[in-house]
Write a protein that holds these residues in place. Structure first.
Motif, PDB file in Angstrom:
ATOM      1  N   ALA A 113       0.856  -1.245  -0.057  1.00 55.99           N
ATOM      2  CA  ALA A 113      -0.080  -0.063  -0.065  1.00 55.99           C
ATOM      3  C   ALA A 113       0.934   1.138   0.079  1.00 55.99           C
ATOM      4  N   THR A 114       2.000   1.230   0.647  1.00 55.75           N
ATOM      5  CA  THR A 114       2.846   2.555   0.564  1.00 55.75           C
ATOM      6  C   THR A 114       3.582   2.572  -0.456  1.00 55.75           C
ATOM      7  N   THR A 115       3.879   1.630  -1.266  1.00 56.83           N
ATOM      8  CA  THR A 115       4.743   1.763  -2.476  1.00 56.83           C
ATOM      9  C   THR A 115       3.771   1.667  -3.724  1.00 56.83           C
ATOM     10  N   LEU A 116       2.486   1.594  -3.660  1.00 62.55           N
ATOM     11  CA  LEU A 116       1.503   1.485  -4.771  1.00 62.55           C
ATOM     12  C   LEU A 116       1.620   2.445  -5.849  1.00 62.55           C
ATOM     13  N   VAL A 117       1.565   3.747  -5.376  1.00 60.17           N
ATOM     14  CA  VAL A 117       1.542   4.818  -6.273  1.00 60.17           C
ATOM     15  C   VAL A 117       2.771   4.927  -7.098  1.00 60.17           C
ATOM     16  N   PRO A 118       3.866   5.397  -6.356  1.00 59.96           N
ATOM     17  CA  PRO A 118       5.167   5.263  -7.258  1.00 59.96           C
ATOM     18  C   PRO A 118       5.435   4.183  -8.096  1.00 59.96           C
ATOM     19  N   ALA A 119       5.296   2.822  -7.668  1.00 62.57           N
ATOM     20  CA  ALA A 119       5.262   1.640  -8.723  1.00 62.57           C
ATOM     21  C   ALA A 119       4.150   1.797  -9.897  1.00 62.57           C
ATOM     22  N   SER A 120       3.257   2.138  -9.777  1.00 60.34           N
ATOM     23  CA  SER A 120       2.166   2.313 -10.720  1.00 60.34           C
ATOM     24  C   SER A 120       2.562   3.200 -11.601  1.00 60.34           C
ATOM     25  N   GLU A 121       3.030   4.238 -11.320  1.00 62.90           N
ATOM     26  CA  GLU A 121       3.507   5.476 -12.054  1.00 62.90           C
ATOM     27  C   GLU A 121       4.834   5.052 -13.096  1.00 62.90           C
ATOM     28  N   ARG A 122       5.710   4.193 -12.369  1.00 61.69           N
ATOM     29  CA  ARG A 122       6.802   3.697 -13.018  1.00 61.69           C
ATOM     30  C   ARG A 122       6.444   2.821 -14.370  1.00 61.69           C
ATOM     31  N   VAL A 123       5.273   1.900 -14.041  1.00 59.95           N
ATOM     32  CA  VAL A 123       4.741   0.984 -15.038  1.00 59.95           C
ATOM     33  C   VAL A 123       4.227   1.725 -15.953  1.00 59.95           C
ATOM     34  N   LEU A 124       3.403   2.799 -15.672  1.00 57.27           N
ATOM     35  CA  LEU A 124       2.550   3.658 -16.641  1.00 57.27           C
ATOM     36  C   LEU A 124       3.634   4.183 -17.720  1.00 57.27           C
ATOM     37  N   ALA A 125       4.543   4.709 -16.888  1.00 57.63           N
ATOM     38  CA  ALA A 125       5.540   5.336 -18.010  1.00 57.63           C
ATOM     39  C   ALA A 125       6.101   4.481 -18.817  1.00 57.63           C
ATOM     40  N   ASP A 126       6.804   3.115 -18.348  1.00 56.87           N
ATOM     41  CA  ASP A 126       7.007   2.156 -19.277  1.00 56.87           C
ATOM     42  C   ASP A 126       5.930   1.989 -20.501  1.00 56.87           C
ATOM     43  N   LEU A 127       4.749   1.783 -19.926  1.00 59.75           N
ATOM     44  CA  LEU A 127       3.839   1.518 -21.076  1.00 59.75           C
ATOM     45  C   LEU A 127       3.459   2.854 -21.884  1.00 59.75           C
ATOM     46  N   VAL A 128       3.536   3.803 -21.460  1.00 59.87           N
ATOM     47  CA  VAL A 128       3.413   5.098 -22.480  1.00 59.87           C
ATOM     48  C   VAL A 128       4.380   4.938 -23.579  1.00 59.87           C
ATOM     49  N   ASP A 129       5.473   4.660 -22.952  1.00 65.24           N
ATOM     50  CA  ASP A 129       6.820   4.530 -24.169  1.00 65.24           C
ATOM     51  C   ASP A 129       6.572   3.193 -25.066  1.00 65.24           C
ATOM     52  N   HIS A 130       6.354   2.338 -24.351  1.00 65.86           N
ATOM     53  CA  HIS A 130       6.223   0.976 -25.190  1.00 65.86           C
ATOM     54  C   HIS A 130       5.275   1.081 -26.298  1.00 65.86           C
ATOM     55  N   PHE A 131       3.990   1.633 -25.785  1.00 68.41           N
ATOM     56  CA  PHE A 131       2.819   1.553 -26.817  1.00 68.41           C
ATOM     57  C   PHE A 131       2.673   2.876 -27.660  1.00 68.41           C
ATOM     58  N   ASP A 132       3.596   3.698 -27.317  1.00 71.56           N
ATOM     59  CA  ASP A 132       3.473   4.921 -27.924  1.00 71.56           C
ATOM     60  C   ASP A 132       2.307   5.731 -27.860  1.00 71.56           C
ATOM     61  N   VAL A 133       1.901   6.087 -26.463  1.00 66.67           N
ATOM     62  CA  VAL A 133       0.526   6.727 -26.314  1.00 66.67           C
ATOM     63  C   VAL A 133       1.035   7.870 -25.713  1.00 66.67           C
ATOM     64  N   ASP A 134       0.031   8.966 -25.368  1.00 66.90           N
ATOM     65  CA  ASP A 134       0.352  10.368 -24.805  1.00 66.90           C
ATOM     66  C   ASP A 134      -0.012  10.203 -23.253  1.00 66.90           C
ATOM     67  N   PHE A 135      -0.785   9.434 -22.910  1.00 70.32           N
ATOM     68  CA  PHE A 135      -1.324   9.566 -21.454  1.00 70.32           C
ATOM     69  C   PHE A 135      -1.791   8.119 -21.068  1.00 70.32           C
ATOM     70  N   ALA A 136      -1.561   7.925 -19.722  1.00 72.68           N
ATOM     71  CA  ALA A 136      -1.980   6.386 -19.205  1.00 72.68           C
ATOM     72  C   ALA A 136      -2.489   6.657 -17.793  1.00 72.68           C
ATOM     73  N   TYR A 137      -3.525   5.866 -17.426  1.00 71.89           N
ATOM     74  CA  TYR A 137      -3.883   5.991 -15.920  1.00 71.89           C
ATOM     75  C   TYR A 137      -4.493   4.829 -15.434  1.00 71.89           C
ATOM     76  N   LEU A 138      -4.566   4.609 -14.083  1.00 69.38           N
ATOM     77  CA  LEU A 138      -4.969   3.485 -13.373  1.00 69.38           C
ATOM     78  C   LEU A 138      -6.037   4.212 -12.169  1.00 69.38           C
ATOM     79  N   ARG A 139      -7.117   3.236 -12.432  1.00 66.40           N
ATOM     80  CA  ARG A 139      -8.221   3.611 -11.486  1.00 66.40           C
ATOM     81  C   ARG A 139      -8.775   2.341 -10.825  1.00 66.40           C
ATOM     82  N   HIS A 140      -9.125   2.644  -9.615  1.00 71.84           N
ATOM     83  CA  HIS A 140      -9.885   1.408  -8.834  1.00 71.84           C
ATOM     84  C   HIS A 140     -11.212   1.579  -8.538  1.00 71.84           C
TER      85      HIS A 140
END
Length: 613
Positions: free
Chosen positions: A13-40
């Motif tokens: 729970a304490t590292t969820l947000v920064p880890a999710s941001e790192r994954v989203l950054a990699d996905l933005v680069d990999h799929f060549d998109v402009d913006f990514a988000y995660l919602r619960h």
């Protein structure tokens, strides 16, 4: 996939947000998109909550309209995503939902295409992984399958984090009320009392008065309902930053976020009393309970958590001992009292066996002649650091810690041994030894046999021994007391009621008991000559005792006026500081050799009244 799985493996729970941001950054680069988000998805609240986004929006508005969105108020896409289990693509030319328009403007994008991939857990959507691309973009089946797999990893992570959060919540909250439990309270107080924090830190220890009566009358489920209602009331009426903990049963601890001095704390405790005393509906009944409150103040960096809680608990005990429904603030005087009590409790058990207990003897005389007629054995404790302690400092602790029986047996045996030694040396021939008996001793099944064994061991006749019991014991268990006293009387042992007149019983009780004498409580005797009310009480006791054929002894004689008044009323036997203080055995022997203690009371030659044999 491997990289994402590795990144999310150790997330909590304490590292969820920064880890999710790192994954989203990699996905933005990999799929060549402009913006990514995660919602619960929070189904209890009916909302979708933003967990992470990349890149982060610059200066999002306050409040952020994307942070928490209610499904009931959301656009058609969100309402569809609430239950969707397959990806949804919004292509160029499609109607752009209000939510996507908000994202587009916040992210500085123009015409966009969006891919929304549900996080599926146990066949239901638990969130969404979203991607936005400026202009047009086609998502291949292979890419969507990869995104679905990544969304599944996020769903697993979410489930694990929620499970951990639930366990953490259970570990720190009371299951009945949802309030903090003892563990959470201690952690909070450790933080508040850390050096450098603001103080003083106030702690309120609350105990509901007579909750058992409510449980007995309405049932335990009603008691639980009452506790839950009070807990809700506290949460609604206290500051959201205040710590409110339930320790179990009917005990609560409140640690306000605001610092207070002792005066402010006492006022706040009174407010809490009024808040809790308001009635609660339990089924068809409307009930209320009083509450006792102990208050203690702690200084950050100087006072430990255990010290603050112990002081608050001591203050609570003082509040309850005063009849309940009261407020007591812990003071330095109370600190000294309870430090002594703790010390006594810690060391008393060894005192019974290591010869640090001693007996002093206070003479009782005939006021007309000064002749010694009795000696009262009074226990003292030669404490290793506090010196000689009177019985008032430790007898109550002995009774509270189940040592009263052992202490009482030591007193009886030691007093009889000393008395037998005096008799052997020709002293105390016509003197009675008086010994105080605790309630625990008197109701024990083998008490009579123990007294008989001691008398036989030291070859003392029962008529030379007088056991003193309090009025409270008489009323507490009248039937058992009667059986025990009858057994003692068969051995000739005398019985006296000590501290008589303090209000626990009446002489009508004594009429049914084999009692020989009453000892008038010192509080009445000390004020003779100054208080007409006390004079009337003492006169009444002496007169009624005479009508029942009982002897009378005046305790606490400290002035010639009190002594003369007793003689004038017909009470000739007395003890007190005017006559002699309690003395060690060696010092009282001189009085025994003389047989009397000279008194100059300027008494009339003759006096008539109740003679105490």
């Amino acid at each position: 996939m491997t990289q994402v799985a590795s990144e999310l493996m150790g997330v909590d729970a304490t590292t969820l947000v920064p880890a999710s941001e790192r994954v989203l950054a990699d996905l933005v680069d990999h799929f060549d998109v402009d913006f990514a988000y995660l919602r619960h998805t929070d189904r209890k609240r009916g909302v979708t909550v933003l967990v992470a986004e990349w890149p982060r929006r610059i200066d999002p508005p306050t409040p952020d309209p994307l942070r928490v969105v209610a499904f009931a108020d959301a656009d058609s896409l969100f309402r569809e995503l609430e239950e969707a289990t397959e990806p949804i693509i919004i292509r160029r030319g499609d109607t752009v939902p209000d939510y996507q328009e908000t994202i587009r403007r916040s992210a500085g994008l123009e015409s966009v295409v969006t891919a929304c991939v549900p996080l599926v857990s146990r066949g239901r959507s638990s969130g969404v992984l979203g991607f936005i691309k400026r202009g047009n973009r086609d998502w291949s089946p292979g890419e969507l399958n990869v995104l679905k797999a990544i969304a599944a990893l996020f769903a697993q992570l979410q489930a694990r984090v929620e499970a951990e959060e639930r366990l953490r919540y259970i570990a720190s909250h009371d299951d009945l009320t949802g309030l903090a439990n003892r563990r959470a309270l201690l952690e909070h107080m450790e933080s508040r009392l850390r050096a450098g924090e603001q103080g003083p830190v106030v702690t309120f220890f609350l105990d509901l008065d007579r909750l058992k009566a409510l449980n007995d009358f309405l049932g335990h489920s009603a008691g639980d309902t009452f506790i839950r209602s009070l807990s809700t009331r506290l949460m609604e009426n206290l500051d959201s930053d205040d710590m409110i903990a339930r320790l179990g049963g009917d005990e609560f601890v409140i640690v306000p976020a605001k610092t207070m001095d002792a005066v402010e704390a006492e006022l706040e405790a009174s407010r809490l009393q009024q808040l809790i005393s308001q009635r609660v509906s339990v089924g068809t009944e409307s009930v209320s309970r009083g509450v006792s409150v102990g208050v203690a103040l702690g200084v950050p960096g100087e006072t430990s958590v255990s010290d603050v809680l112990r002081r608050a608990d001591h203050a609570l005990l003082a509040a309850k001992s005063g009849g309940g429904n009261g407020v007591v603030v812990f003071t330095d005087a109370m600190r000294a009292q309870f430090e002594l009590q703790d010390d006594v409790e810690l060391n008393l058990r060894t005192a019974v066996s290591d010869n640090s207990l001693v007996l002093h003897y206070q003479p009782e005389v005939d006021l007309r002649t000064g002749r010694i007629v009795a000696l009262e054995a009074l226990v003292r404790w030669e404490h290793p650091t506090r010196g000689l302690l009177p019985p008032g400092a430790f007898v109550a602790v002995a009774e509270a810690t189940n040592l009263a029986g052992e202490l009482g047996r030591w007193v009886i045996r030691s007093a009889c041994a000393q008395f037998a030694e005096w008799r052997r040396r020709g002293l105390a021939a016509n003197v009675v030894i008086r010994i105080n008996v605790s309630p625990v001793q008197l109701v024990s099944l083998d008490f009579v046999e123990r007294i008989e064994e001691v008398l036989r061991t030291y070859q003392i006749d029962g008529s030379s021994v007088c056991l003193e019991i309090t009025e409270h014991v008489v009323v507490q268990d009248l039937m058992r007391t009667r059986l025990t006293l009858r057994g003692l009387k068969r051995m000739g042992v005398q019985i006296a009621i000590d501290d008589f007149g303090t209000g626990y019983s009446s002489l009508s009780h004594l009429k049914a008991l084999p009692v020989d004498a009453v000892k008038i409580d010192r509080g009445f005797v000390q004020r003779l000559g100054d208080s007409n009310d006390d004079l009337a009480i003492v006169k009444s006791i002496i007169g009624l005792a005479g009508s029942f054929g009982l002897g009378v002894v005046g305790e606490g004689v400290e002035t010639p006026m009190a002594a003369r008044t007793l003689v004038g009323l017909g009470c000739y036997r007395a003890q007190g500081f005017l006559i002699a203080r309690p003395l060690p055995a060696a010092e009282v022997e001189e009085h025994l050799r003389q047989g009397r203690i000279p008194l100059d009371l300027d008494l009339p030659r003759a006096g008539r009244g109740v003679a105490s044999s």
